[in-house]
Scaffold this active site. Structure first.
Site, PDB file in Angstrom:
ATOM      1  N   GLY A  43      44.221  38.679  42.267  1.00 22.16           N
ATOM      2  CA  GLY A  43      42.804  39.051  42.283  1.00 22.16           C
ATOM      3  C   GLY A  43      42.318  39.551  40.936  1.00 22.16           C
ATOM      4  O   GLY A  43      41.225  39.195  40.481  1.00 22.16           O
ATOM      5  N   CYS A  44      43.123  40.365  40.294  1.00 23.84           N
ATOM      6  CA  CYS A  44      42.725  40.927  39.002  1.00 23.84           C
ATOM      7  C   CYS A  44      42.694  39.852  37.914  1.00 23.84           C
ATOM      8  O   CYS A  44      41.862  39.911  37.012  1.00 23.84           O
ATOM      9  CB  CYS A  44      43.645  42.079  38.624  1.00 23.84           C
ATOM     10  SG  CYS A  44      43.502  43.461  39.792  1.00 23.84           S
ATOM     11  N   THR A  45      43.578  38.887  38.007  1.00 27.27           N
ATOM     12  CA  THR A  45      43.566  37.775  37.061  1.00 27.27           C
ATOM     13  C   THR A  45      42.315  36.927  37.275  1.00 27.27           C
ATOM     14  O   THR A  45      41.644  36.539  36.303  1.00 27.27           O
ATOM     15  CB  THR A  45      44.843  36.929  37.208  1.00 27.27           C
ATOM     16  OG1 THR A  45      45.975  37.763  36.926  1.00 27.27           O
ATOM     17  CG2 THR A  45      44.833  35.743  36.258  1.00 27.27           C
ATOM     18  N   ALA A  48      39.394  38.977  35.809  1.00 27.60           N
ATOM     19  CA  ALA A  48      39.440  39.024  34.344  1.00 27.60           C
ATOM     20  C   ALA A  48      39.077  37.673  33.731  1.00 27.60           C
ATOM     21  O   ALA A  48      38.316  37.613  32.759  1.00 27.60           O
ATOM     22  CB  ALA A  48      40.820  39.471  33.879  1.00 27.60           C
TER      23      ALA A  48
END
Length: 152
Positions: A43-45, A48
């Protein structure tokens, strides 16, 4: 959680390369602070990389983009290099800044109450006052929602 109309207190955190950034350094520009749980997770990738893909449009609007997590500098450096992220990632290892913003604390993760970073985003105007809060930011749509808000 801090709300629209509030002016956050100044803070300072270090980036992936050891440089200290103060919120007050960016007065005169819009600032997007996005709090995210962990480098190099799916999710964070996604989030970002979505910000990476609109980064030039944000800078064209005089916006500074700062990502904040509790990860250390080495983790941030690896994340930046792995995905060619052109913006600053700040380390908040003691979660002092993220707690102050209301982005760190108790959360419900798949029906289980845990303590950790809540994915949230704050847009500050040129005077440092919060203009918009995404309390439960979506990893997939946060970047586009931020750009839509900034462009009016």
């Amino acid at each position: 959680m801090l709300e629209v109309g509030m002016k956050p207190k100044d803070f300072q955190l270090k980036d992936a390369f050891g440089k200290t950034h103060k919120l007050s350094d960016y007065l005169g520009k819009k600032v997007v602070l996005y709090f995210y749980p962990k480098d190099n997770t799916p999710g964070c990738t996604t989030q970002a990389c979505s910000f990476r893909d609109i980064y030039q449009e944000l800078t064209n609007e005089n916006v500074v983009l700062l990502g904040i997590s509790t990860d250390d500098a080495m983790s941030h450096k690896n994340f930046i290099e792995s995905y060619n992220l052109p913006f600053v990632l700040l380390s908040d290892p003691d979660h002092e800044v993220s707690s102050y913003f209301g982005s760190y604390g108790e959360k419900n993760l798949y029906g289980k109450i845990t303590i950790g970073m809540k994915r949230s985003t704050f847009i500050l105007n040129e005077e440092g006052v919060i203009e918009k809060v995404f309390k439960k930011a979506s990893a997939k749509t946060n970047a586009s929602a931020v750009l839509t808000f900034i462009k009016g």
